[in-house]
Design a protein around this motif. Sequence first.
Motif: not given
Length: 186
Positions: A23-28, A103-112, A114-120
């Motif tokens: 469902d993607g990150v938005t569907g979680l 999972v990687a494709l959909n999480l990449s949106a979250a990493l992009t 979210d500043p804290l995840l991007r920093k990680r």
Amino acid sequence: MGRKRVIDQEAILDAGEAVVARDGVTGLTLEAVAKQAGISKAAVIYDYKSKQAVIEAIVERAFRADGQQHEQAEATLPTGDSIAIRGRIKVAAQPPPEAFKPVALNLSAALTLDPLLRKRMQDSQAVAIRRIIAESASPRGAILAYLALEGLKFLEFLDFHHFDPDERATIIREIGWLVNATPGTD
């Protein structure tokens, strides 16, 4: 004495990954994770108070798994020069698991986003790059190999391109050749 907790956090994260893949990150949602895991929403909330907490835990687990894979690969290599990049090449010799690509494709949106995840992610990359440079006889060649390897992984994990197995094996071998290359010495 209270009842012993029997819900496994890893099972919750597995369910979270399945929801992200489907469902993607938005569907979680916490409800979707609970339904996927076959448990109550309260059981998910017990460990993860929010959707963001679930996403962060999935990302952290992926970072841990990636680090463990590289450590295990490095442990099988002869000691010596360029072990950090050679371990990464050894891990990348196998294509990414098909089940993890969405999972990687959909999480990449979250990493992009979210500043804290991007920093990680930035911190993780900085550590890898520093280590590759420090442990290589040809730091420039090793960095070029790392960039080529990350480009290959980017194309595959985000499902942008697939090389046939023979071509992929050739690319991996040639990335290994770059490790000791000295650019500018033609």
